[in-house]
Scaffold this active site. Structure first.
Site, PDB file in Angstrom:
ATOM      1  CE  LYS A  49      -3.798  -2.399   2.272  1.00  0.00           C
ATOM      2  NZ  LYS A  49      -4.529  -2.772   3.469  1.00  0.00           N
ATOM      3  CD  GLN A  93      -3.656  -4.472   6.451  1.00  0.00           C
ATOM      4  OE1 GLN A  93      -3.818  -3.447   5.832  1.00  0.00           O
ATOM      5  NE2 GLN A  93      -3.953  -5.655   5.928  1.00  0.00           N
ATOM      6  CG  ASP A 116     -10.279  -0.253   5.009  1.00  0.00           C
ATOM      7  OD1 ASP A 116     -10.055  -0.674   3.859  1.00  0.00           O
ATOM      8  OD2 ASP A 116      -9.491  -0.409   5.960  1.00  0.00           O
TER       9      ASP A 116
HETATM   10  N1  GUN Z   1      -6.924  -6.851   5.822  1.00  0.00           N
HETATM   11  C1  GUN Z   1      -7.138  -7.548   4.682  1.00  0.00           C
HETATM   12  N2  GUN Z   1      -7.765  -6.768   3.773  1.00  0.00           N
HETATM   13  C2  GUN Z   1      -7.959  -5.564   4.347  1.00  0.00           C
HETATM   14  C3  GUN Z   1      -8.571  -4.347   3.909  1.00  0.00           C
HETATM   15  O1  GUN Z   1      -9.085  -4.210   2.781  1.00  0.00           O
HETATM   16  N3  GUN Z   1      -8.564  -3.336   4.825  1.00  0.00           N
HETATM   17  C4  GUN Z   1      -8.039  -3.464   6.059  1.00  0.00           C
HETATM   18  N4  GUN Z   1      -8.091  -2.421   6.874  1.00  0.00           N
HETATM   19  N5  GUN Z   1      -7.470  -4.572   6.499  1.00  0.00           N
HETATM   20  C5  GUN Z   1      -7.434  -5.614   5.640  1.00  0.00           C
END
Ligand code: GUN
Length: 277
Positions: A49, A93, A116
């Site tokens: 990311k 995350q 998100d």
């Molecule tokens: N863990 C796995 N996929 C994601 C996601 O799309 N967002 C977040 N915050 N954690 C994740």
């Protein structure tokens, strides 16, 4: 003929357009990512990311904590980021260490920085048919991929396997909003193949090999959200690609399907949040 849904290609196209957009922004978007604990997959995702953000000219900061972090430490950091005018997007995350109440943490994120789309404000908007600030990344990426290939959604039977807040529930709602007939399946569903055989569009978001031969009708559109290492250490998805791809009309590969679309959507959301009033 089976068409492979190429998430990498669409991601690259989205990145190209986004880069041009960010280049013109006088103040660049700033994404803060909180990574708590030492889940190896999470570390890889977060690194990716950060790398993607940098490529697009988006500022990013990763704040890491050991797995012993307390709820209060995380809540304090989120409050600080909420109040920081330079930060336009916040991502915590998941998964969080087991002693942390993830709902308490997510609920603390300011909805207008919730990249998100997971806070009660944004998911409440989504599930009541209002527009949230942004849509959850993986579901948004899946719909972008379906649209890119001109796959019809309205009136079709979409079967979703998996009921997580990150993928299953929001993608089902978003398909419903696009007038699909939606069936949700999960670990307690009885006679799964009887249901999946009626799917025009199948979305599997489980993290285990659950979709195999003779589970789908011909010409089904297959979206594989799962990504994990199989017993031989090979990256694998929920769907047995070898057999299922023979009868599918469209299928997303793992890797290279939904994964790149999740990150493309995260970058789209980061830019969207930076330009809201
Ligand atoms: N863990 C796995 N996929 C994601 C996601 O799309 N967002 C977040 N915050 N954690 C994740």
């Amino acid at each position: 003929m089976t068409v492979i849904l190429d998430g990498k290609k669409l991601r690259d196209k989205i990145f190209e357009e986004l880069k041009a957009k960010v280049d013109e922004m006088p103040v660049k978007p700033s994404l803060a990512v909180i990574l708590a604990g030492d889940d190896p997959s999470s570390k890889i995702y977060v690194n990716n990311k950060k790398k993607c953000a940098e490529k697009l000219g988006i500022n990013s900061v990763v704040i890491t904590y050991p797995s012993t972090v307390t709820e209060n430490e995380l809540l304090e950091k989120i409050k600080e980021l909420n109040d920081d005018k330079h930060i336009t997007a916040i991502l915590v995350q998941l998964p969080l260490p087991v002693h942390i109440d993830k709902f308490k943490i997510i609920d603390a994120i300011a909805p207008e920085k919730d990249v998100d789309g997971l806070t009660p404000y944004n998911s409440g908007k989504l599930f009541s048919g209002e527009k949230p600030y942004v849509y959850p990344c993986t579901p948004k990426g899946i719909l972008l991929l379906l649209d890119e290939y001109g796959i019809e959604i309205e009136g079709r039977h979409a079967v979703v396997i998996g009921r997580s807040n990150l993928v299953g529930k929001p993608v089902a709602q978003m398909l419903l909003d696009r007038n699909a007939t939606v069936t949700m399946c999960h670990s307690k569903t009885k006679n799964l193949p009887d249901i999946t055989k009626t799917a025009d569009i199948l979305i599997s978001a489980v993290g285990k090999k659950v979709v195999g031969e003779n589970m789908l009708k011909n010409n089904c559109v297959v979206i594989d959200v799962g990504i994990f290492r199989d017993e031989n250490g090979k990256i694998s998805g929920d769907v047995d690609f070898e057999t299922v791809s023979k009868s599918a009309s469209y299928i997303s590969p793992v890797p290279g399907g939904v994964g790149p679309m999740t990150i493309a959507s995260l970058m789209l959301n980061t830019v969207e949040l930076a330009i809201i009033e």
